[in-house]
Design a protein around this motif. Sequence first.
Motif, PDB file in Angstrom:
ATOM      1  N   CYS A  50      14.012  26.803  16.041  1.00 26.76           N
ATOM      2  CA  CYS A  50      15.101  27.715  16.420  1.00 26.76           C
ATOM      3  C   CYS A  50      16.423  27.206  15.869  1.00 26.76           C
ATOM      4  N   ARG A  89      16.737  32.955  16.241  1.00 28.82           N
ATOM      5  CA  ARG A  89      18.087  32.613  15.807  1.00 28.82           C
ATOM      6  C   ARG A  89      19.085  33.273  16.752  1.00 28.82           C
ATOM      7  N   GLY A 110      12.598  31.308  21.428  1.00 32.46           N
ATOM      8  CA  GLY A 110      11.726  30.929  20.330  1.00 32.46           C
ATOM      9  C   GLY A 110      10.254  31.047  20.663  1.00 32.46           C
TER      10      GLY A 110
END
Length: 447
Positions: free
Chosen positions: A296, A314, A310
């Motif tokens: 991530c 992002r 995650g």
Amino acid sequence: MNIAAIILAAGQGTRMQSDLPKVLHQIGSAPMIIHAMASANTLDPQQMIVVTGHGGQQVANAVGDWRDDVSFATQDEQLGTAHAVQQAAPALDGFDGDAVVLYGDTPFISGDTLAAMQSARATGAAVVVLGFDTAQPGGYGRLIVGPDGLEAIVEAKEATPEQLAITLCNSGVVMADAATLMDLVNAVGNDNAKGEYYLTDIVGIARSRGLTCAAVTCAEQETMGVNSRVDLAAAEAVFQWNRRGRALDEGVTLTAPETVFFAFDTHIGRDVSIAPNVVFGPGVTVETGAEIRAFCHLEGCHVAEGAQIGPYARLRPGAEIGGGARVGNFVEVKNAVLHEGAKVNHLTYIGDAEIGKRANIGAGTITCNYDGVFKHKTTIGDDAFIGSNSSLVAPLTIADAGYVASGSTVTTNINAGDLAIARARQVNKPGLGARMVARLRALKEKS
């Protein structure tokens, strides 16, 4: 006691091979000089003066982004460290207290070390110099310490063989009464090979005037200076190692610590679990009990207690992830709020949006927030359900418990509890698929 911090940041840093001023190269996603300023802040200084030179306006702009009450002085010609300190004199006019000289390219001086220097001042030393022991003293100036304190600083090229054997070296960091410091630097001459005014000369001048000098020592790592890209990489490694250790000490679980990268201002709560290959950019706060899964990237965001991020997510600036919310694999969130319990689990872009409590956003959904000129907001209510592969064209509001059928392109607001279907009706052509395949295969055999 009042104290002023003078941070020297005028050097060009030619060995960096860069158009960027040396002190603006980053460690932990923050310019080096910001780390030096953070060191100074541990003393709660009444004044902070940054002496600039090469790229002075760039340095001033960067410093102003972090602290808005800094004074600036300019060293137009780089004539040595004592000359640089002299440039701060006008800013200290009328100041009553001590001054500490730090360096914008020496980012790791600790608050404990500066406090030790203050203690030495409090016990009567007029000038306090920070030193460090090293197994490889090389070209560092040596600190000559005798029964009555620090006697001299001898440059390596001028040292005797006996003095070269000394392993206590000069860091360049100095603390003294501000008026005394300026009086001493004004007396420094430039009768040396480089014709420069060296701050180290103040010890000899002070001793000649009957003033007591003292040396305080710290770990060598604290005095690490950055003069090249190799040094910068080494400093980044030191920062990350220390920051990972601090996270572990504070109750954070790091599955593979060496693969997690923190920023200067990352805040992580207790019982947060961070999986391998996670990168934190500037401005991230993760609250207690959250889970950050592998691969991530987070920057400029806030993750609330118990949220799950995650893998392969992002979070961009402005992302606000509520308690217990989930952001799953290959999801990007930017300038958007996900309220408590919201789920965005797969292959989705959420930008300029507000997602209500317990709302479920299906795989492949995107908020179409940009019209080529302006950004527009998407608002989704509590308990709403957005079917997979939907395009939500902002500005758009989907009320509580609104339902969007999979594959829809939604351009009109949806009322509470309504179902929106925005896709072309499916038409089946009997036998046409098989005939098309047969024709294409025949064409391929002829080619």
